[in-house]
Design an enzyme around this catalytic site. Sequence first.
Site, PDB file in Angstrom:
ATOM      1  CG  ASP A  12      -1.925  -0.672   1.276  1.00 34.74           C
ATOM      2  OD1 ASP A  12      -2.487  -1.741   0.482  1.00 34.74           O
ATOM      3  OD2 ASP A  12      -2.415  -0.915   2.308  1.00 34.74           O
ATOM      4  CG  ASN A  52      -4.306  -5.495   5.342  1.00 37.61           C
ATOM      5  OD1 ASN A  52      -3.310  -5.862   5.560  1.00 37.61           O
ATOM      6  ND2 ASN A  52      -5.461  -4.503   3.963  1.00 37.61           N
ATOM      7  CD  GLN A 172     -11.195  -3.780  -1.141  1.00 39.19           C
ATOM      8  OE1 GLN A 172     -11.535  -4.883  -1.083  1.00 39.19           O
ATOM      9  NE2 GLN A 172     -10.358  -3.463  -0.208  1.00 39.19           N
ATOM     10  CD  GLN A 173     -11.642  -7.390  -8.032  1.00 41.44           C
ATOM     11  OE1 GLN A 173     -12.590  -6.337  -8.573  1.00 41.44           O
ATOM     12  NE2 GLN A 173     -10.666  -7.100  -8.482  1.00 41.44           N
ATOM     13  N   GLY A 228     -20.936   0.205  14.391  1.00 39.38           N
ATOM     14  CA  GLY A 228     -20.773  -0.939  15.076  1.00 39.38           C
ATOM     15  C   GLY A 228     -20.672  -2.279  13.659  1.00 39.38           C
ATOM     16  CG  ASP A 257      -9.247  -6.290   4.932  1.00 42.68           C
ATOM     17  OD1 ASP A 257     -10.237  -6.086   4.563  1.00 42.68           O
ATOM     18  OD2 ASP A 257      -8.028  -5.161   5.164  1.00 42.68           O
TER      19      ASP A 257
END
Length: 324
Positions: A12, A52, A172-173, A228, A257
């Site tokens: 990252d 992660n 993300q996909q 939450g 993550d």
Amino acid sequence: MRIAVSGSIANDHLMTFPGRFADQLIGDQLHTVSLSFLVDTLEVRRGGVAANICFGMGQLGASPILVGAAGQDFEEYRAWLDRHGVDTGSVRISDLLHTARFVCTTDADHNQIGSFYTGAMSEARLIELQAVADRVGALDLVHIGADDPEAMLRHTEECRTRGIPFAADYSQQLARMGGDEIRALTEGAALLFHNEYEKSLIETKTGWSPADVLARVGTRVTTLGARGVRIERAGEPDIEVGCPQEHAKADPTGVGDGFRAGFLAGLVWGVPLERAAQIGCMVATLVIETVGTQEYTLRRDSYIERFTKAYGEEAAAEVVAHFG
């Protein structure tokens, strides 16, 4: 309980922009956007959703198995994960491609603009889960996170064929997927993870109602940001868990993550779902207090003290019995 976590492994590059993205965007000119942001800081960190999650699980003593693809430049990263309790023996190393890279800029409101280079991640589709199971003995759950799309579909189908429970977590996909792909990745999942926006997107793209989704998965876990998490199961009352108070908001990257790491560790320990969600929320809080997705330190005494303050002594007593 043996959990394999599949998904991206990446480096990252995290930057901070002191202004607000919204102030730089002109509504009637969005079709011709051409912007450059002068950033204040650059942090180069280890990342990728699977790595992660495994890092957090490893710190909790849950012995996760990392499943993904990386480049020849992975050896230092591998040593880091090994030292933090992660089994990296099933990571495929590409002969040609670099480890995937995420480049992200965060503004003053914690909004983010990012780009992702897949690199070696494209070879994750070549990994056979049965080979992973044969190496470690057996798999009780495979968490299928954001990865090469073909790898995600292949892992899902292999889990169904071999009768291995799996968790669907496309994150993300999701934006690039159509309804057919989402349905194929969801049907029969033991767990489905997403945030509130992704929840709506899943239902819109698939045409499924919330009840339709619950009829197809065992447990649906929706992260609610600072509020939450909510856990839903067909025919059962919802479970809602709040977040502990954070000391500071340093960087939101990797918070989801971190939650998954704690939640899955709770499953390894065999605690109830509510307790697993509390464990996850506590880890997520540690992540948001730190710049970088694997830069937080999980100290047993400090963790238990904050967990007790947030969720009470009875909850803490159940967790401390498993904490390494």
